[in-house]
Design a protein around this motif. Structure first.
Motif, PDB file in Angstrom:
ATOM      1  N   ALA A  81       0.852  -1.188   0.000  1.00  0.00           N
ATOM      2  CA  ALA A  81       0.000   0.000   0.000  1.00  0.00           C
ATOM      3  C   ALA A  81       0.884   1.232   0.000  1.00  0.00           C
ATOM      4  O   ALA A  81       2.067   1.145   0.344  1.00  0.00           O
ATOM      5  N   ARG A  82       0.320   2.378  -0.390  1.00  0.00           N
ATOM      6  CA  ARG A  82       1.143   3.576  -0.435  1.00  0.00           C
ATOM      7  C   ARG A  82       0.333   4.822  -0.096  1.00  0.00           C
ATOM      8  O   ARG A  82      -0.901   4.826  -0.141  1.00  0.00           O
ATOM      9  N   THR A  83       1.068   5.881   0.250  1.00  0.00           N
ATOM     10  CA  THR A  83       0.444   7.204   0.328  1.00  0.00           C
ATOM     11  C   THR A  83       1.141   8.072  -0.708  1.00  0.00           C
ATOM     12  O   THR A  83       2.096   7.635  -1.339  1.00  0.00           O
ATOM     13  N   PHE A  84       0.648   9.296  -0.878  1.00  0.00           N
ATOM     14  CA  PHE A  84       1.162  10.141  -1.956  1.00  0.00           C
ATOM     15  C   PHE A  84       1.800  11.410  -1.393  1.00  0.00           C
ATOM     16  O   PHE A  84       1.400  11.908  -0.340  1.00  0.00           O
ATOM     17  N   GLN A  85       2.756  11.912  -2.173  1.00  0.00           N
ATOM     18  CA  GLN A  85       3.466  13.128  -1.774  1.00  0.00           C
ATOM     19  C   GLN A  85       2.479  14.283  -1.593  1.00  0.00           C
ATOM     20  O   GLN A  85       2.490  14.964  -0.582  1.00  0.00           O
ATOM     21  N   THR A  86       1.623  14.496  -2.600  1.00  0.00           N
ATOM     22  CA  THR A  86       0.513  15.427  -2.410  1.00  0.00           C
ATOM     23  C   THR A  86      -0.707  14.557  -2.131  1.00  0.00           C
ATOM     24  O   THR A  86      -1.010  13.663  -2.907  1.00  0.00           O
ATOM     25  N   VAL A  87      -1.377  14.815  -1.028  1.00  0.00           N
ATOM     26  CA  VAL A  87      -2.436  13.917  -0.565  1.00  0.00           C
ATOM     27  C   VAL A  87      -3.456  13.649  -1.664  1.00  0.00           C
ATOM     28  O   VAL A  87      -3.896  14.575  -2.345  1.00  0.00           O
ATOM     29  N   LYS A  88      -3.793  12.402  -1.835  1.00  0.00           N
ATOM     30  CA  LYS A  88      -4.794  12.041  -2.850  1.00  0.00           C
ATOM     31  C   LYS A  88      -5.953  11.312  -2.195  1.00  0.00           C
ATOM     32  O   LYS A  88      -6.195  10.143  -2.463  1.00  0.00           O
ATOM     33  N   ILE A  89      -6.640  12.009  -1.310  1.00  0.00           N
ATOM     34  CA  ILE A  89      -7.812  11.399  -0.695  1.00  0.00           C
ATOM     35  C   ILE A  89      -9.014  11.684  -1.588  1.00  0.00           C
ATOM     36  O   ILE A  89      -8.936  12.479  -2.519  1.00  0.00           O
ATOM     37  N   PHE A  90     -10.140  11.022  -1.317  1.00  0.00           N
ATOM     38  CA  PHE A  90     -11.368  11.273  -2.068  1.00  0.00           C
ATOM     39  C   PHE A  90     -12.100  12.414  -1.364  1.00  0.00           C
ATOM     40  O   PHE A  90     -12.897  12.202  -0.459  1.00  0.00           O
ATOM     41  N   THR A  91     -11.820  13.632  -1.798  1.00  0.00           N
ATOM     42  CA  THR A  91     -12.195  14.812  -1.011  1.00  0.00           C
ATOM     43  C   THR A  91     -13.701  14.957  -0.793  1.00  0.00           C
ATOM     44  O   THR A  91     -14.120  15.474   0.225  1.00  0.00           O
ATOM     45  N   ASN A  92     -14.511  14.517  -1.778  1.00  0.00           N
ATOM     46  CA  ASN A  92     -15.951  14.746  -1.636  1.00  0.00           C
ATOM     47  C   ASN A  92     -16.679  13.601  -0.938  1.00  0.00           C
ATOM     48  O   ASN A  92     -17.890  13.622  -0.823  1.00  0.00           O
ATOM     49  N   MET A  93     -15.930  12.604  -0.503  1.00  0.00           N
ATOM     50  CA  MET A  93     -16.573  11.509   0.222  1.00  0.00           C
ATOM     51  C   MET A  93     -16.344  11.701   1.715  1.00  0.00           C
ATOM     52  O   MET A  93     -15.365  12.302   2.130  1.00  0.00           O
ATOM     53  N   PRO A  94     -17.241  11.137   2.525  1.00  0.00           N
ATOM     54  CA  PRO A  94     -17.000  11.179   3.970  1.00  0.00           C
ATOM     55  C   PRO A  94     -15.724  10.412   4.312  1.00  0.00           C
ATOM     56  O   PRO A  94     -15.314   9.522   3.560  1.00  0.00           O
ATOM     57  N   VAL A  95     -15.127  10.774   5.447  1.00  0.00           N
ATOM     58  CA  VAL A  95     -13.876  10.157   5.883  1.00  0.00           C
ATOM     59  C   VAL A  95     -13.985   8.633   5.908  1.00  0.00           C
ATOM     60  O   VAL A  95     -13.156   7.914   5.348  1.00  0.00           O
ATOM     61  N   LEU A  96     -15.066   8.137   6.532  1.00  0.00           N
ATOM     62  CA  LEU A  96     -15.191   6.691   6.688  1.00  0.00           C
ATOM     63  C   LEU A  96     -15.255   5.991   5.332  1.00  0.00           C
ATOM     64  O   LEU A  96     -14.685   4.925   5.128  1.00  0.00           O
ATOM     65  N   GLN A  97     -15.941   6.633   4.378  1.00  0.00           N
ATOM     66  CA  GLN A  97     -16.098   6.003   3.078  1.00  0.00           C
ATOM     67  C   GLN A  97     -14.760   5.895   2.343  1.00  0.00           C
ATOM     68  O   GLN A  97     -14.527   4.934   1.610  1.00  0.00           O
ATOM     69  N   ASN A  98     -13.880   6.874   2.540  1.00  0.00           N
ATOM     70  CA  ASN A  98     -12.533   6.796   1.996  1.00  0.00           C
ATOM     71  C   ASN A  98     -11.870   5.500   2.426  1.00  0.00           C
ATOM     72  O   ASN A  98     -11.312   4.767   1.617  1.00  0.00           O
ATOM     73  N   VAL A  99     -11.937   5.241   3.732  1.00  0.00           N
ATOM     74  CA  VAL A  99     -11.254   4.084   4.278  1.00  0.00           C
ATOM     75  C   VAL A  99     -11.969   2.807   3.860  1.00  0.00           C
ATOM     76  O   VAL A  99     -11.347   1.788   3.547  1.00  0.00           O
ATOM     77  N   LEU A 100     -13.300   2.892   3.816  1.00  0.00           N
ATOM     78  CA  LEU A 100     -14.101   1.740   3.417  1.00  0.00           C
ATOM     79  C   LEU A 100     -13.706   1.268   2.016  1.00  0.00           C
ATOM     80  O   LEU A 100     -13.619   0.066   1.754  1.00  0.00           O
ATOM     81  N   ALA A 101     -13.456   2.230   1.129  1.00  0.00           N
ATOM     82  CA  ALA A 101     -13.027   1.865  -0.228  1.00  0.00           C
ATOM     83  C   ALA A 101     -11.757   1.033  -0.149  1.00  0.00           C
ATOM     84  O   ALA A 101     -11.605   0.042  -0.857  1.00  0.00           O
ATOM     85  N   GLY A 102     -10.842   1.434   0.747  1.00  0.00           N
ATOM     86  CA  GLY A 102      -9.611   0.676   0.917  1.00  0.00           C
ATOM     87  C   GLY A 102      -9.871  -0.741   1.365  1.00  0.00           C
ATOM     88  O   GLY A 102      -9.338  -1.694   0.807  1.00  0.00           O
ATOM     89  N   SER A 103     -10.742  -0.914   2.370  1.00  0.00           N
ATOM     90  CA  SER A 103     -10.936  -2.282   2.873  1.00  0.00           C
ATOM     91  C   SER A 103     -11.766  -3.114   1.902  1.00  0.00           C
ATOM     92  O   SER A 103     -11.609  -4.329   1.836  1.00  0.00           O
ATOM     93  N   PHE A 104     -12.633  -2.474   1.122  1.00  0.00           N
ATOM     94  CA  PHE A 104     -13.408  -3.216   0.129  1.00  0.00           C
ATOM     95  C   PHE A 104     -12.534  -3.742  -1.003  1.00  0.00           C
ATOM     96  O   PHE A 104     -12.591  -4.905  -1.356  1.00  0.00           O
ATOM     97  N   PHE A 105     -11.735  -2.846  -1.588  1.00  0.00           N
ATOM     98  CA  PHE A 105     -11.073  -3.213  -2.832  1.00  0.00           C
ATOM     99  C   PHE A 105      -9.643  -3.706  -2.640  1.00  0.00           C
ATOM    100  O   PHE A 105      -9.113  -4.382  -3.491  1.00  0.00           O
TER     101      PHE A 105
END
Lengths: 239, 292, 328
Positions: A81-105
């Motif tokens: 897994a990785r993170t990015f130099q400039t943050v690449k979160i899913f800005t328009n989704m709720p925080v939990l849903q961001n993480v949920l995408a990670g655990s789903f896929f």
């Protein structure tokens, strides 16, 4: 056993070698720092490991298996897994849903919604963002956005985590907290490779440091060795 | 001369004639998209307006079509300038990011296409119109071309080259070029970005208008004629690299020659051939032949 | 969290409204005039195109202008298998074939082109429409020597019910996808494609499959639309207008909610129909002005506008209450 190995890893952009002939390894459970002046090829090396880019020539092995040329989502499901130099979160989704995408896929395909949701909240708790689960991700501070990115990466159940400048842009307190977080991840048994410019963090948490300069590996060793290496000091002072 | 060579000459010169018009249209769109980031679907409507205005000025008032260039060009420029100042500036400032602006401006120009076509329908009706001007043959080394074709080619290339010199040599031209490369840096360097964008849009509209004046000498006019030229211009600017003005000029000439060759084989296939080449190119080299 | 929170709260009222609308639609041929049935059929057609466009382009952010191509493929499937000289295959089978062929084309095109980003994807998909249009034209002129084709007559009620069935299926599909893991994958691609790939989303597969699903509904609608047109030629079938209309209708309605595009399509299609019959001479002009005005003044669509007004009213009422508190 080495969890990650690279042999003669090379990447050209046009005629310019961004990464050139780099041999490296990362041992199971290690925290390895990747440093070097701007433009040294650190992020390119991350992109090669996480399969955003394909080395040419060169081979990258993960747990002994050749992973060169695989697709990024495959690499992620294998456990990188990785993170990015400039943050690449899913800005328009709720925080939990961001993480949920990670655990789903990022994990095995058969994960149920309930399991995914539970693991996502665990990841959020791990980085200390449980209180903000329902907020849109864009409303977080930079430090928290970076934590969210770590939580999302952790939710994919990695064995190897690549952290690209986790501390950049953070204040002194946040840097200390960031270092704590890295140690906590290590204590879970996850191997870490981190690109960092904040020397205090690197010296403090890394077992071993690799120094890149103009795409080539110029030094490698314990923090003490690197701090006293003439070659490394020259490169940094010569800038 | 053997007949096959005459045919090749015929096709090649015919291609350049068509290419001259294409180059002009494409340069206009290239300015609008390359600098102002507006992929103007109503670009062809300015060609249609230019052509119909010339038709009326020539047949009703009796003004020579070549003099119409001096009338239509400035008027189209003003319309384009004002559109950028009002409509597109408003869209640009309210868009959350450049991608959103490209999408919303593309859709707005689609609406604009309807408005302009609607106005043209009110004024000129839906029938085909045509007039004849300089319609006599000129012998060029064995192949015969109508005089108006040659005049069109001459003016199209003349306007294209003049504009290129303007971009390369003048202060304003340099401002436009630097804005095309990087709007933020350009505005830091003291280029008034809003004015440059409006100028570019104005010049783009003017080129379309001028192309319309020239082309009206050759083809029948109809209010619905514009869209196909927009499509051709889009193909050319992708061919030449989005935003590259010399690329648009050369791409226009190349497409004209291709068009003439295909027309020689089967006229009904020319647009399909353009699109086939275009889509192939998009897949192989999305940045265009001359793109960086 | 719309994935884990699957409770009945906030579910009852939209469900009831949907049911009432559905009953009203199903019984329309019994109380509505023929004109009404025909008009609602065209409105349904526009809704199908718009909602299936949003299905792919909404969450992923790829602006597809290929709608007219997929719709036109359906129309031509109809012209080939349901000629006025007698149907070669049953109507419903042709509807499915039209959808499947469109889907297959979408799979191919998607696999080739979905790496093109931003405006390039829009240009390419629009190019596809014109290429098919021109090739179709050439084929009809030089190979089959037909100018146009006639499609068999189908009863207006039958056309209406098939269109309605496609619409209902599409709404169900959209609803299920939005709530599923697949919908989450699409939204993450729209938010940040690179990050989505690195958390394990098979980006290419998700995009191509969604593109194909949306093309299926466009193609199926095309088949049944052709029986309403009865005369078909490449210009009618692959009219580029059908590529732009769904985009405009979706933006006009607002893409944030599932019902936004539907409302946008209903109003737009109705407006278009009315303008065309009442003001045939000014139709284009008025329509163009409405388009430009909608893009200028309704960036979040009608739904966005209503939500904004609603928030304003609430704030105003809260403000009023606070003032009263201060006074007492």
């Amino acid at each position: 056993m080495q969890i990650l190995e690279g042999e003669k890893v090379t990447k050209y952009f046009g005629g310019l070698a961004a990464v050139s002939n780099v041999d490296f390894y990362v041992g199971q459970g290690e925290v390895v720092g990747l440093i070097g002046p701007n433009g040294a090829g650190k992020t390119t090396l991350f992109n090669l490991i996480s399969a955003s880019l394909v080395p040419k020539p060169g081979v990258i092995k993960f747990k002994g298996k050749n992973i060169t040329g695989k697709k990024p989502h495959k690499i992620c499901r294998m456990g990188i897994a990785r993170t990015f130099q400039t943050v690449k979160i899913f800005t328009n989704m709720p925080v939990l849903q961001n993480v949920l995408a990670g655990s789903f896929f990022g994990t095995s395909p058969g994960m149920s919604s309930a399991d995914a949701a539970r693991e996502a909240s665990e990841s959020l708790e791990f980085v200390g963002l449980s209180d903000m689960a329902a907020l849109p991700a864009r409303d977080l501070t930079l430090a928290n956005q970076k934590r969210l990115e770590v939580a999302r990466a952790m939710a994919t159940r990695p064995e190897l985590l690549l952290l690209d400048e986790l501390m950049a842009g953070l204040n002194a307190t946040e840097i200390t907290e960031g270092m704590e977080l890295v140690k906590k991840i290590r204590d879970k048994g996850i191997t870490i490779v981190m690109i960092e410019h904040v020397m205090k963090a690197i010296m403090n948490v890394c077992d071993r440091i690799i120094v890149l300069h103009h795409g080539e590996k110029i030094a490698e060793g314990t923090p003490q060795e690197i701090a006293t290496s003439k070659k490394v000091i020259e490169v940094y002072l010569g800038e | 001369m053997p007949e096959s060579i005459v045919t090749i000459m015929d096709v090649a010169i015919g291609g350049l004639l068509l290419g001259g018009i294409y180059a002009l249209i494409a340069m206009g769109l290239s300015l609008q998209y390359g600098v102002a980031r507006v992929l103007n679907i109503s670009h062809g409507e300015f060609i249609m307006l230019g052509a119909f205005s010339t038709f009326t000025l020539y047949t009703v008032v009796g003004i020579n079509p070549l003099i119409c260039l001096a009338i239509v060009g400035p008027i189209a420029f003003i319309i384009g300038f004002l559109l950028q100042r009002t409509l597109f500036t408003q869209l640009r400032t309210s868009a959350p990011n450049p991608g959103a602006f490209e999408a919303s401006s593309l859709l707005a120009t689609f609406g604009l296409m309807y408005v302009i076509q609607g106005i043209a329908l009110q004024i000129w009706g839906a029938d085909y119109r045509a007039y004849t001007y300089l319609n006599f043959g000129v012998d060029l080394g064995g192949a015969i071309f109508s005089a108006n074709k040659l005049v069109i080619l001459g003016f199209a290339i003349g306007i294209g080259v003049a504009f290129y010199i303007f971009l390369a040599r003048t202060h304003m031209g340099k401002g436009i070029r630097s804005a095309a490369q990087d709007p933020t840096t350009a505005s830091l360097m003291g280029v008034n970005i809003n004015r440059v964008l409006a100028l570019c849009f104005g010049f783009g509209a003017a080129m379309a208008g001028l192309a319309g004046v020239l082309y009206s000498m050759r083809i029948p006019l109809n209010p619905a004629m514009g869209l196909q030229y927009t499509l051709i211009a889009i193909i050319i600017i992708v061919l030449g690299g989005l935003g590259s003005i010399p690329g648009a000029f050369i791409g226009g000439l190349i497409l004209g020659i291709i068009g003439e060759i295909v027309t020689y084989i089967d006229p009904s296939l020319s647009l399909a051939a353009y699109y086939f080449i275009f889509m192939l190119l998009l897949l192989v080299r999305p940045k265009g032949i001359f793109g960086k | 969290m719309n994935i884990t929170r699957f409770t009945s709260k906030g579910f009852l009222i939209p469900g009831l409204i949907s049911l009432v609308i559905l009953i009203a639609l199903v019984t329309l041929p019994f109380y509505g005039s023929l004109y009404n049935v025909i008009m609602v059929t065209s409105i349904l057609m526009y809704i199908i195109l718009t909602v299936s466009w949003v299905l792919f382009s909404g969450p992923t952010g790829y602006m597809s202008l290929a709608t007219a191509a997929f719709f036109g493929i359906g129309i031509y499937a109809s012209a080939i298998f349901l000629p006025n000289t007698g149907a070669i295959l049953p109507l419903l089978v042709v509807v499915v074939i039209g959808g499947l062929v469109s889907s297959l084309v979408a799979l191919g095109v998607g696999a080739l082109t979905l790496r093109l980003r931003g405006i390039y994807f829009a240009i390419f998909t629009f190019g596809l429409v014109v290429l098919i249009l021109e090739l179709g034209n050439w084929w009809e002129h030089t190979v089959t020597h037909t100018r146009g084709r006639f499609v068999m007559l189908v009863d207006n009620d039958v056309i209406f019910y098939i269109m309605l069935a496609i619409f209902v299926l599409l709404m169900l599909t959209t609803y299920l996808i939005r709530r599923s893991k697949f919908g989450l994958a699409m939204r993450s691609i729209g938010e940040n494609e690179e990050a989505a790939a690195h958390i394990g989303v098979n980006v290419t597969m998700v995009k191509v499959i969604t593109f194909a699903i949306s093309a299926f509904f466009m193609g199926a609608a095309g088949v049944i639309w052709a029986t309403k047109l009865t005369y078909v030629d490449p210009y009618v079938a692959f009219n580029p207008l059908f590529s732009f209309m769904p985009v405009l209708m979706a933006i006009f309605g607002g893409m944030g909610q599932i019902y936004g595009p539907v409302i946008g399509a209903v109003i737009f299609a109705y407006l278009q129909e009315k303008l065309q019959t009442e003001f045939p001479y000014y139709y284009m002009l008025i329509f163009g002005f409405v388009l430009v005005a909608a893009i200028l003044y309704l960036p979040d669509g009608l739904i966005g506008l209503i939500q904004k007004l609603w928030r304003l009213i609430r704030r105003w009422r809260k403000g009023g209450a606070a003032k009263q508190d201060a006074n007492t």
